[in-house]
Design a protein around this motif. Structure first.
Motif, PDB file in Angstrom:
ATOM      1  N   THR A 245       0.834  -1.208   0.000  1.00  0.00           N
ATOM      2  CA  THR A 245       0.000   0.000   0.000  1.00  0.00           C
ATOM      3  C   THR A 245       0.866   1.255   0.000  1.00  0.00           C
ATOM      4  N   ILE A 246       1.922   1.260   0.820  1.00  0.00           N
ATOM      5  CA  ILE A 246       2.837   2.411   0.859  1.00  0.00           C
ATOM      6  C   ILE A 246       3.466   2.625  -0.513  1.00  0.00           C
ATOM      7  N   ARG A 247       3.852   1.522  -1.154  1.00  0.00           N
ATOM      8  CA  ARG A 247       4.457   1.614  -2.493  1.00  0.00           C
ATOM      9  C   ARG A 247       3.457   2.242  -3.471  1.00  0.00           C
ATOM     10  N   THR A 248       2.195   1.787  -3.385  1.00  0.00           N
ATOM     11  CA  THR A 248       1.179   2.293  -4.309  1.00  0.00           C
ATOM     12  C   THR A 248       0.871   3.767  -4.047  1.00  0.00           C
ATOM     13  N   GLU A 249       0.695   4.130  -2.762  1.00  0.00           N
ATOM     14  CA  GLU A 249       0.341   5.507  -2.423  1.00  0.00           C
ATOM     15  C   GLU A 249       1.404   6.501  -2.871  1.00  0.00           C
ATOM     16  N   LEU A 250       2.663   6.080  -2.827  1.00  0.00           N
ATOM     17  CA  LEU A 250       3.757   6.992  -3.191  1.00  0.00           C
ATOM     18  C   LEU A 250       4.249   6.775  -4.618  1.00  0.00           C
ATOM     19  N   CYS A 251       3.513   5.939  -5.369  1.00  0.00           N
ATOM     20  CA  CYS A 251       3.846   5.705  -6.788  1.00  0.00           C
ATOM     21  C   CYS A 251       5.294   5.241  -6.961  1.00  0.00           C
ATOM     22  N   ILE A 252       5.758   4.370  -6.067  1.00  0.00           N
ATOM     23  CA  ILE A 252       7.113   3.834  -6.164  1.00  0.00           C
ATOM     24  C   ILE A 252       7.136   2.720  -7.192  1.00  0.00           C
ATOM     25  N   ASP A 253       8.119   2.689  -8.019  1.00  0.00           N
ATOM     26  CA  ASP A 253       8.288   1.686  -9.074  1.00  0.00           C
ATOM     27  C   ASP A 253       8.108   0.281  -8.471  1.00  0.00           C
ATOM     28  N   PRO A 254       7.202  -0.548  -9.040  1.00  0.00           N
ATOM     29  CA  PRO A 254       6.978  -1.899  -8.513  1.00  0.00           C
ATOM     30  C   PRO A 254       8.245  -2.747  -8.473  1.00  0.00           C
ATOM     31  N   ALA A 255       9.217  -2.455  -9.362  1.00  0.00           N
ATOM     32  CA  ALA A 255      10.442  -3.265  -9.401  1.00  0.00           C
ATOM     33  C   ALA A 255      11.466  -2.809  -8.360  1.00  0.00           C
ATOM     34  N   ARG A 256      11.273  -1.623  -7.806  1.00  0.00           N
ATOM     35  CA  ARG A 256      12.232  -1.071  -6.855  1.00  0.00           C
ATOM     36  C   ARG A 256      12.131  -1.791  -5.513  1.00  0.00           C
ATOM     37  N   LYS A 257      13.229  -2.327  -5.036  1.00  0.00           N
ATOM     38  CA  LYS A 257      13.235  -2.993  -3.734  1.00  0.00           C
ATOM     39  C   LYS A 257      13.349  -1.968  -2.621  1.00  0.00           C
ATOM     40  N   LEU A 258      12.697  -2.255  -1.516  1.00  0.00           N
ATOM     41  CA  LEU A 258      12.590  -1.291  -0.427  1.00  0.00           C
ATOM     42  C   LEU A 258      13.199  -1.829   0.863  1.00  0.00           C
ATOM     43  N   PRO A 259      13.690  -0.941   1.701  1.00  0.00           N
ATOM     44  CA  PRO A 259      14.101  -1.352   3.055  1.00  0.00           C
ATOM     45  C   PRO A 259      12.863  -1.447   3.943  1.00  0.00           C
ATOM     46  N   LEU A 260      12.964  -2.238   4.984  1.00  0.00           N
ATOM     47  CA  LEU A 260      11.834  -2.425   5.878  1.00  0.00           C
ATOM     48  C   LEU A 260      12.313  -2.475   7.329  1.00  0.00           C
ATOM     49  N   VAL A 261      11.586  -1.767   8.206  1.00  0.00           N
ATOM     50  CA  VAL A 261      11.833  -1.823   9.641  1.00  0.00           C
ATOM     51  C   VAL A 261      10.506  -2.167  10.315  1.00  0.00           C
ATOM     52  N   VAL A 262      10.542  -3.149  11.222  1.00  0.00           N
ATOM     53  CA  VAL A 262       9.319  -3.542  11.926  1.00  0.00           C
ATOM     54  C   VAL A 262       9.591  -3.584  13.428  1.00  0.00           C
ATOM     55  N   ASP A 263       8.786  -2.810  14.169  1.00  0.00           N
ATOM     56  CA  ASP A 263       8.860  -2.829  15.626  1.00  0.00           C
ATOM     57  C   ASP A 263       7.775  -3.782  16.128  1.00  0.00           C
ATOM     58  N   THR A 264       8.160  -4.927  16.684  1.00  0.00           N
ATOM     59  CA  THR A 264       7.191  -5.948  17.124  1.00  0.00           C
ATOM     60  C   THR A 264       6.832  -5.824  18.596  1.00  0.00           C
ATOM     61  N   GLU A 265       7.283  -4.731  19.239  1.00  0.00           N
ATOM     62  CA  GLU A 265       7.074  -4.626  20.683  1.00  0.00           C
ATOM     63  C   GLU A 265       5.597  -4.673  21.074  1.00  0.00           C
ATOM     64  N   GLY A 266       4.724  -4.049  20.274  1.00  0.00           N
ATOM     65  CA  GLY A 266       3.302  -4.019  20.617  1.00  0.00           C
ATOM     66  C   GLY A 266       2.495  -5.144  20.008  1.00  0.00           C
ATOM     67  N   ALA A 267       3.156  -6.040  19.312  1.00  0.00           N
ATOM     68  CA  ALA A 267       2.434  -7.118  18.618  1.00  0.00           C
ATOM     69  C   ALA A 267       2.135  -8.269  19.570  1.00  0.00           C
ATOM     70  N   TYR A 268       1.353  -9.227  19.097  1.00  0.00           N
ATOM     71  CA  TYR A 268       0.974 -10.380  19.915  1.00  0.00           C
ATOM     72  C   TYR A 268       2.159 -11.332  20.049  1.00  0.00           C
ATOM     73  N   ASP A 269       2.099 -12.212  21.054  1.00  0.00           N
ATOM     74  CA  ASP A 269       3.156 -13.203  21.244  1.00  0.00           C
ATOM     75  C   ASP A 269       3.248 -14.095  20.009  1.00  0.00           C
ATOM     76  N   GLY A 270       4.414 -14.257  19.526  1.00  0.00           N
ATOM     77  CA  GLY A 270       4.613 -15.105  18.353  1.00  0.00           C
ATOM     78  C   GLY A 270       4.761 -14.336  17.068  1.00  0.00           C
ATOM     79  N   ALA A 271       4.436 -13.031  17.095  1.00  0.00           N
ATOM     80  CA  ALA A 271       4.515 -12.236  15.874  1.00  0.00           C
ATOM     81  C   ALA A 271       5.951 -12.159  15.358  1.00  0.00           C
ATOM     82  N   LEU A 272       6.897 -11.987  16.281  1.00  0.00           N
ATOM     83  CA  LEU A 272       8.305 -11.876  15.876  1.00  0.00           C
ATOM     84  C   LEU A 272       8.774 -13.144  15.192  1.00  0.00           C
ATOM     85  N   SER A 273       8.406 -14.315  15.735  1.00  0.00           N
ATOM     86  CA  SER A 273       8.867 -15.557  15.122  1.00  0.00           C
ATOM     87  C   SER A 273       8.234 -15.765  13.746  1.00  0.00           C
ATOM     88  N   VAL A 274       6.990 -15.309  13.575  1.00  0.00           N
ATOM     89  CA  VAL A 274       6.339 -15.421  12.259  1.00  0.00           C
ATOM     90  C   VAL A 274       7.153 -14.666  11.222  1.00  0.00           C
TER      91      VAL A 274
END
Length: 913
Positions: free
Chosen positions: A764-793
């Motif tokens: 969705t972020i890629r689409t909203e900002l019209c980023i080239d579909p072929a362009r690879k993106l960096p990703l950061v995920v903070d799992t602190e507020g997620a449910y137990d097991g989210a990090l392992s998934v």
């Protein structure tokens, strides 16, 4: 998915690259008929091996051609029959056609007219022979069209309402009802079609709105004026030509205007004879002048009043629609329309016409030829339906349920107000009434076998000329098609009563109620346990399809263009109970794409299944990856959804559940996630995923088969590892997929929802900002507020995140954060950041978002203005107002998200990030 990405080392696939429905449908259609796939053995039921499930097809007219209503009807019935076979039941679906007395005779008479002949030129026997010749040449057209839809009927049990067995049943019923005093012959007012030259039942008269005239006529008082000095009554009528048969004028007993006229007489205009003024509460004081002319021979209600007040009946219009010898000489031999014109002229000349006003009213028309119906008194045969109707009414819903249940009220109202059924028709094609009159002594003989002579005096007998109403034989359909009156017939004992009747609501009276009456009376039990009344198929604007409007969608053209499966699935998708279907060719085309999606997914599977997998499903589930555990869990849920929807007649839910599972979950998610194992070097993982892939594909074909019989059977026939025993290649006879409680995995479902949400947020972020579909993106995920097991998934599936979200680096863990200039989202409590520095031109993006926000502001202003406009919320339909408010909320939400993103980009730009 394309063939190029299907496999690293694709094997040759048994399925061709493109799905060609015409060849597949013709081949499997022949196979089912030649192998008697759908011919059940009644002994399976009689000996207790299987439970019965039976349906009788609403017999289409032998003159008919397939239309969308038929296609919907057949599709629904076929879904039920194929599903019930999967449930292990012995399924009998009886096909057949109706002889359609009036319609078929009209067709043949038109042929004769082209030859310069009439039926009378041939005589009865030769004409009937001519009709049978027509039936042999053209009568199977509608059956062949039904066959093309993949209908899984028992073609070995094909019936026709004029075949020998049904003719025997018709005679038996007539004779028994006559013997019980429930059939009688007498003079009565009937609906008469001058074009078809026959009587019609009340239900065969269609009422259409017409623009007519209301004529106000002076009826002079006989013997001087009334007490108030009035010397006339003003009578309003829409049919001035019938005044020649008037026998009274009626007023309401509580109408003070005419109290002194009751018991007096008026002079009948243009005729000169005196007729009485009577009082009856039937008169509507508000209509016209409150004075009603009574013409018993030419009006149904007037006929009833004549019986109540012992009035004479004078027929002035004959059975050809011409004025007869009871009319004054000046009008004899004239057609009704011409007579009306002359009567009006003569009334005006005599000073008896007050005025003429425009008048909208409802006019009865023949359901076959659309000619205006003329009430006509003649000698006819009738069924005394009161006792039969009482039993049919009491059976609903105690023994027979109607779906949707709101139709019960209509059913009850009709039965509560039912009149005796006129069953004689003045035509030649049909079941000739089995009654004979002795020419010597006048004895009436009613018998199942043709009598040789009068049993009373030995005199010569003459059979009735009339035939029975077509609906009379159709009313016996559920039991006559199964061998009755032979009560020992295997089919009758095994499959009656039938399980469900599927038909259109428009023949609830014509057919459904009459089958209820006859079934209960002759079999002692209802003819069906359920009645499912489907709605109409309309065009995409909701208008009724008609040739005159030019909006008809031809089902045969659609199947030729897009395939039968696509059209069937379209109809099922929109067959919500009680709701009309708005159909368009685009929708059928859209579901043809779905067929292609199914085909390509099968090709992908076969490319990766050089042979049957060695691993069992239990082995495949040991330490299985998330994708395998999740898709098997979802398969179990879909089994439940499809079964419950099928049992509850929620055909749209069957289709939508399968569509969502196949297109989105299986093809778009599972197949993509499975490619890592399928293309990898780990042979054990590869074999386990192959087993899951084959299991899901094969069982999905079984689930989908009732709706899409052709493409599923074709795919099933080439799947590896399908055992030949238990009809292994005959998908139509396979049982419903067994439940696997061990495959239910709530944790896999939650984990997959989290995984999909995360991948979806990056997309969705890629689409909203019209980023080239072929362009690879960096990703950061903070799992602190997620449910137990989210990090392992996420940790276990980081390679899939990289593949599906086009990510080249992933920093995942509790407390992680991204720079201010990031696209962000929250998924199940986890915070998602997509750093944008070096990927997005912040200045250009802020400017682009300004334009997007401007467009949204204009839309918001327009909708807000509409909703606040005086009268809109109060006067517009509730669904339209609700839709506008929903649209407003959606735009407001989208605007808030874009404004938040723009603000972050502005801050990043200001801080030089």
């Amino acid at each position: 998915m394309s063939d190029a990405t299907a496999a690293k080392n694709p094997q040759e696939v048994a399925l061709p690259k493109g799905y060609e429905p015409a060849d597949v449908e013709a081949r499997w259609g022949r196979h089912w008929v030649e192998n008697k796939t759908f011919t059940p053995d009644p002994q399976d039921v009689l000996e207790g091996r299987k439970e019965p499930f039976s349906i009788v097809i609403p017999p289409p007219n032998v003159t008919g051609a397939l239309h969308m209503g038929h296609a919907l009807d057949i599709t629904i019935q076929d879904i039920l029959c194929r599903f019930m076979r999967q449930q292990g039941k012995s399924v009998l679906w009886v096909p057949g056609t109706d002889h359609a007395g009036i319609a078929t005779q009209n067709v043949v008479e038109r042929q004769l007219k082209k030859e310069g002949k009439k039926r009378d030129d041939l005589g009865r026997e030769a004409f009937i022979e001519r009709v049978w010749d027509w039936k042999k040449e053209y009568g199977d057209r509608i059956l062949n069209q039904i066959r093309s839809l993949g209908a899984s009927v028992d073609w070995d049990n094909l019936r026709f309402t004029m075949d020998e067995g049904l003719s025997k049943a018709v005679r038996e019923v007539f004779v028994r009802l006559y013997g019980e005093g429930l059939i009688y012959k007498g003079n009565y007012i009937v609906n008469w079609c001058n074009r078809c030259h026959t009587a019609l039942a009340d239900d065969e008269v269609e009422h259409a709105p017409k623009k007519g005239k209301l004529y106000r006529i002076r009826y002079k008082m006989a013997g001087g004026p009334l007490a108030d000095g009035a010397g006339e009554l003003i009578v309003a009528t829409t049919r001035p030509e019938t005044l020649l048969g008037d026998v009274a004028v009626a007023v309401h007993p509580e109408d003070e205007r005419y109290a002194s006229a009751v018991g007096r007489k008026v002079v009948l205009p243009l005729v000169g004879k005196e007729i009485p003024v009577i009082a009856d509460a039937y008169v509507d004081r508000e209509f016209g002048t409150g004075c009603l002319k009574i013409t018993p021979a030419h009006d149904m209600n007037d006929w009833a009043l004549s019986k109540k007040h012992d009035l004479p009946v004078i027929t002035v219009i004959d059975d050809k629609g011409l004025m007869n010898d009871n009319a004054p000489e000046a009008y004899r031999g004239m057609a009704c329309a011409a007579c009306r014109q002359k009567i009006v002229e003569d009334l005006e000349a005599a000073g008896l016409l007050v005025d003429i006003a425009d008048h909208d009213h409802s006019v009865g028309e023949c359901y076959r030829c659309k000619s205006v119906i003329e009430p006509h008194v003649s000698e006819q045969w009738f069924v005394k339906v009161g006792p039969l109707a009482k039993a049919a009414r009491e059976a609903v819903p105690a023994q027979t349920q109607i779906f949707p249940p709101n139709w019960e009220k209509t059913y009850f109202e009709w039965l509560d107000n039912i009149r005796d059924w006129c069953i004689s028709r003045q035509i030649w094609w049909g079941h000739r009434i089995p009654a004979w009159t002795c020419q010597a002594c006048g004895e009436m003989v009613v018998a199942t076998e043709d009598p040789a002579a009068c049993p009373k005096c030995g005199g010569a007998l003459t059979q009735e000329e009339d035939v029975l109403d077509t609906w009379f034989s159709s009313a016996l359909w559920p039991f006559s098609t199964m061998g009755w009156p032979d009560r020992d017939a295997d089919r009758l004992k095994a499959y009656y009563p039938t399980s469900v009747l599927v038909t259109g609501f428009d023949i609830l009276f014509f057919w459904v109620a009459r089958m209820m009456m006859m079934g209960i009376h002759f079999m002692g039990e209802v003819p069906f346990k359920h009645v499912y009344l489907h709605a109409l198929v309309r065009d995409e604007q909701g208008k009724k399809m008609s040739k005159s409007t030019g909006n008809v969608i031809d089902p045969l053209a659609m199947t030729a263009k897009y395939g039968t499966d696509a059209m069937r699935f379209t109809l099922a998708s929109f067959a919500a109970m009680g709701r009309d279907i708005k159909l368009s060719e685009k929708r059928i085309e859209g579901y043809r794409h779905f067929v292609n999606k199914i085909w390509n997914s099968a090709r992908f599977a076969l490319m990766n299944l050089p042979e049957a997998p060695r691993a069992t499903l239990d082995e495949a589930l040991t330490n299985a990856p998330l994708a395998n555990r999740w898709i098997l869990h979802r398969l179990e849920e879909v089994k439940d959804e499809v079964e419950s929807a099928s049992l509850e007649y929620r055909f749209n839910d069957i289709a939508q559940s399968l569509y969502r599972f196949i297109w989105s979950e299986f093809c778009d998610w599972y197949v993509e996630m499975a490619k890592g194992d399928l293309y990898g070097e780990d042979e054990a993982a590869k074999d386990a995923t192959r087993r899951v892939l084959l299991t899901v594909l094969s069982e999905t074909m079984v689930l989908l088969h009732p709706v899409m019989p052709f493409v599923t059977q074709e795919i099933w026939s080439v799947l590896p590892g399908i055992p030949e025993e238990n009809n292994g290649r005959e998908l139509a006879l396979l049982p419903y997929p067994q439940r696997r409680p061990g495959c239910r995995d709530a944790k896999a479902a939650r984990d997959m929802a989290f995984f999909q949400g995360l991948v979806g947020s990056v997309r969705t972020i890629r689409t909203e900002l019209c980023i080239d579909p072929a362009r690879k993106l960096p990703l950061v995920v903070d799992t602190e507020g997620a449910y137990d097991g989210a990090l392992s998934v996420l940790a276990d599936n980081v390679h899939l995140i990289a593949q599906l979200a086009r990510v080249d680096s992933a920093d995942i863990g509790p407390g992680k954060t991204g720079p201010r200039a990031s696209g962000t989202a929250v998924v199940e409590g986890a915070r998602v950041f997509v750093p944008l520095k070096g990927i997005v031109d912040f200045g250009a993006e802020v400017a682009r978002l300004d334009k997007e926000l401007g467009k949204l502001d204009k839309q918001l202003a327009a909708i807000t203005g509409k909703l606040s406009a005086p009268g809109f919320a109060n006067n517009a339909p509730a669904d339209i107002v609700a839709a506008e408010r929903e649209k407003l909320a959606g735009i407001e939400d989208a605007r808030a998200k874009l404004a938040e993103l723009q603000e972050r980009l502005k801050n990043a730009l200001a801080e030089g990030e």
